[in-house]
Scaffold this motif. Sequence first.
Motif, short mmCIF file in Angstrom:
data_model
loop_
_atom_site.label_atom_id
_atom_site.label_comp_id
_atom_site.label_asym_id
_atom_site.label_seq_id
_atom_site.Cartn_x
_atom_site.Cartn_y
_atom_site.Cartn_z
N ALA A 113 0.83 -1.20 0.00
CA ALA A 113 0.00 0.00 0.00
C ALA A 113 0.87 1.25 0.00
CB ALA A 113 -0.93 0.00 1.21
N LEU A 114 1.97 1.22 0.74
CA LEU A 114 2.88 2.35 0.79
C LEU A 114 3.48 2.62 -0.59
CD1 LEU A 114 4.37 4.44 2.53
CD2 LEU A 114 6.12 2.71 2.97
N ILE A 115 3.87 1.56 -1.28
CA ILE A 115 4.42 1.73 -2.63
C ILE A 115 3.36 2.29 -3.57
CG2 ILE A 115 5.38 0.51 -4.62
CD1 ILE A 115 6.58 -1.52 -2.66
N ALA A 116 2.14 1.77 -3.47
CA ALA A 116 1.06 2.21 -4.36
C ALA A 116 0.71 3.68 -4.14
CB ALA A 116 -0.18 1.33 -4.15
N VAL A 117 0.61 4.10 -2.89
CA VAL A 117 0.26 5.51 -2.63
C VAL A 117 1.41 6.42 -3.05
CG1 VAL A 117 1.11 5.64 -0.24
CG2 VAL A 117 -0.80 7.07 -0.96
N GLY A 118 2.64 5.94 -2.94
CA GLY A 118 3.78 6.73 -3.44
C GLY A 118 3.69 6.93 -4.95
N PRO A 120 -7.30 7.54 -4.00
CA PRO A 120 -7.42 8.71 -3.13
C PRO A 120 -6.22 9.64 -3.20
CG PRO A 120 -7.05 6.73 -1.83
CD PRO A 120 -7.32 6.28 -3.23
N ALA A 121 -5.02 9.11 -3.47
CA ALA A 121 -3.83 9.96 -3.58
C ALA A 121 -3.95 10.90 -4.78
CB ALA A 121 -2.58 9.09 -3.69
N ILE A 122 -4.26 10.33 -5.95
CA ILE A 122 -4.38 11.17 -7.15
C ILE A 122 -5.60 12.07 -7.06
CG2 ILE A 122 -4.70 11.11 -9.65
CD1 ILE A 122 -3.11 8.55 -9.74
N ALA A 123 -6.70 11.55 -6.50
CA ALA A 123 -7.92 12.36 -6.38
C ALA A 123 -7.71 13.53 -5.44
CB ALA A 123 -9.07 11.49 -5.90
N VAL A 148 -5.75 24.83 -3.68
CA VAL A 148 -5.31 24.67 -2.29
C VAL A 148 -3.97 23.94 -2.27
CG1 VAL A 148 -5.87 23.75 -0.02
CG2 VAL A 148 -7.71 24.56 -1.52
N PRO A 149 -2.88 24.62 -1.92
CA PRO A 149 -1.57 23.96 -1.96
C PRO A 149 -1.44 22.90 -0.86
CG PRO A 149 -1.39 26.13 -0.96
CD PRO A 149 -2.80 26.02 -1.46
N LEU A 150 -0.69 21.86 -1.18
CA LEU A 150 -0.43 20.79 -0.22
C LEU A 150 1.02 20.85 0.22
CD1 LEU A 150 -2.27 17.74 -1.89
CD2 LEU A 150 -3.09 19.17 0.00
N GLY A 151 1.24 20.75 1.52
CA GLY A 151 2.59 20.74 2.05
C GLY A 151 3.06 19.34 2.36
N LEU A 152 4.27 19.23 2.89
CA LEU A 152 4.84 17.92 3.21
C LEU A 152 3.97 17.18 4.22
CD1 LEU A 152 7.10 15.85 3.05
CD2 LEU A 152 8.33 17.16 4.82
N THR A 153 3.44 17.90 5.20
CA THR A 153 2.58 17.27 6.21
C THR A 153 1.33 16.68 5.57
OG1 THR A 153 3.37 18.82 7.90
CG2 THR A 153 1.32 17.63 8.35
N ASP A 154 0.78 17.39 4.59
CA ASP A 154 -0.42 16.90 3.91
C ASP A 154 -0.13 15.61 3.15
OD1 ASP A 154 -2.07 19.11 4.70
OD2 ASP A 154 -1.05 20.33 3.20
N TYR A 155 1.01 15.58 2.48
CA TYR A 155 1.37 14.36 1.73
C TYR A 155 1.58 13.19 2.70
CZ TYR A 155 2.01 16.98 -2.62
OH TYR A 155 1.79 17.73 -3.74
N LEU A 156 2.19 13.45 3.85
CA LEU A 156 2.39 12.39 4.83
C LEU A 156 1.06 11.90 5.38
CD1 LEU A 156 5.50 13.73 6.79
CD2 LEU A 156 5.43 11.92 5.07
N LEU A 157 0.09 12.82 5.55
CA LEU A 157 -1.23 12.42 6.01
C LEU A 157 -1.93 11.54 4.99
CD1 LEU A 157 -2.57 15.69 7.71
CD2 LEU A 157 -2.04 13.51 8.82
N ILE A 158 -1.77 11.88 3.70
CA ILE A 158 -2.37 11.05 2.64
C ILE A 158 -1.78 9.64 2.69
CG2 ILE A 158 -2.58 10.73 0.15
CD1 ILE A 158 -2.67 13.77 -0.13
N VAL A 159 -0.47 9.55 2.88
CA VAL A 159 0.18 8.25 2.99
C VAL A 159 -0.35 7.49 4.20
CG1 VAL A 159 2.37 7.08 3.39
CG2 VAL A 159 2.27 9.01 1.80
N PHE A 160 -0.46 8.17 5.32
CA PHE A 160 -0.94 7.53 6.54
C PHE A 160 -2.34 6.98 6.36
CE2 PHE A 160 -3.39 7.87 10.50
CZ PHE A 160 -2.66 7.02 11.32
N VAL A 161 -3.25 7.78 5.79
CA VAL A 161 -4.63 7.34 5.60
C VAL A 161 -4.68 6.14 4.66
CG1 VAL A 161 -6.90 7.99 4.73
CG2 VAL A 161 -5.58 9.61 6.08
#
Length: 487
Positions: A96-101, A327-330, A340-353
């Motif tokens: 899942a981690l590879i796929a969301v990346g 959900p990552a691409i969406a 709405v810009p996304l920061g590093l924290t937002d990307y990490l949250l997407i990975v976590f979810v």
Amino acid sequence: MLSALRRIPFTVQVLAALVVGVGLGVVARQLGGTAEDPNWLALTLDTIGSTFVTLLRTIVPPLIVLAVISSIANLRNTANAARLAGQTLLWFAVTALIAVGIGLGLGSLIRPGANADVDAAAAQAPDSQGSWLAFLESMVPANFLGVTADTSEDAGSLATSLDFNALQLIVIAIAVGIAAVRVGPAAEPFLAFTRSALDVVLKVLWWVIRLAPLGTLGLLGNAVYSYGWTTVGSLGTFALAIYAGLALVLFVVYPVLARLHGLSPLKFFSGVWPAVQLGFVSRSSMGTMPVTQRVAETNFGVPRHYSSFAVPFGATTKMDGCAAIYPAIAAIFVSQFYGVPLGLTDYLLIVFVSVIGSAATAGTTGATVMLTLTLSTVGLPLEGVGLLLAVDPILDMGRTAVNVAGQAFVPALVAKRERIMDVARFHAPRGLGGFVAPDGGADPGAAPAQDAAGTVDGDASAEAAAGEAPAGDGAAEPAGRSGATAT
């Protein structure tokens, strides 16, 4: 005529149904009609497809309960049961981690939201939304059967529909299985009945699977009629990004991981094909689950005592298509569309979810719940979901195909790592039906895959030996248990 049809290899039947289904869908579109008032051909295709999916879903609840209880009963004699469960969860998370990346990379590279020409008026929040609290609550069985009821008013009268929550069924089955093991000898009659009932359910399952070509025809024909390929329209860039991500996972990530573990990528593709094609047309991981489990056992050589736990659990929580790539691409699409810009924290949250929260889709249809969970966690407007609904059915076909491929692959990967895989069966030739023949032949130097009662999975069943499977058709019925194997 029926006898002549049975002589046609099962895979050929399915491929022919794919072609005929597309053709009938095109014809149905030419006949006209609307979603509220479809023409006779569209209605026929819809009825055939929905009936097939209903039959598959009907067999899923007893299959989950009986298979999980039987697997726990067998795991009591397995020293590494806890390690198997831990390795399964680990590789669910790794893939899942590879796929969301991949999803985040493609979203940032292709920029689907910036290149979209969709009407903002289509934006609307969905009726059902995902939340962490709802996910936790869904794990607690509402009743012993894991059944939920929904009452709605139709034409002035109340109609009640029943559905099941797969995650709750697994929780119930695990509790009953552990209790039976703890009871000891007094529970042996119950466990014997469970194994016998599972044999009966597998027989019914095989009858339903034989209807797959007919179901494929109806499902794909209705999809072409209902949505067509012109529906992609202004969301073409978004759809391209999704399918590119799905292709990378299915044709690059899984094969590379297979090769790194000494498994043939070509054998992986040929073995998983029956589940992938059914998942593509049915758009249901739960409906495809019986075929996915059979792929894991019959083609990949995964022991039944392990696959009967890993595959049902994966069907509710392992969704690289719906819960990682999509959900990552969406989310990136929505952020770009609304500026709405996304920061590093937002990307990490997407990975976590994506890695942790995929079980939030359990018992639901499609990826809407997972998408709303992702958007709400990152703080993006939920109205963006409405922008993507037009192409969701088309995307869901590819998402589900990747979901079921992962649900079969991870158990095979773990079985190989834990040295419980029948490696000879994994590399054995697939029959024309897409499955390894009952006498697929295990390498004498390899440990044979065993079913719930300990019989060798590669043994031919008595019915297969009696000629139930048609000549030339490698789509063999799942191997039987004690008392049903030929010596």
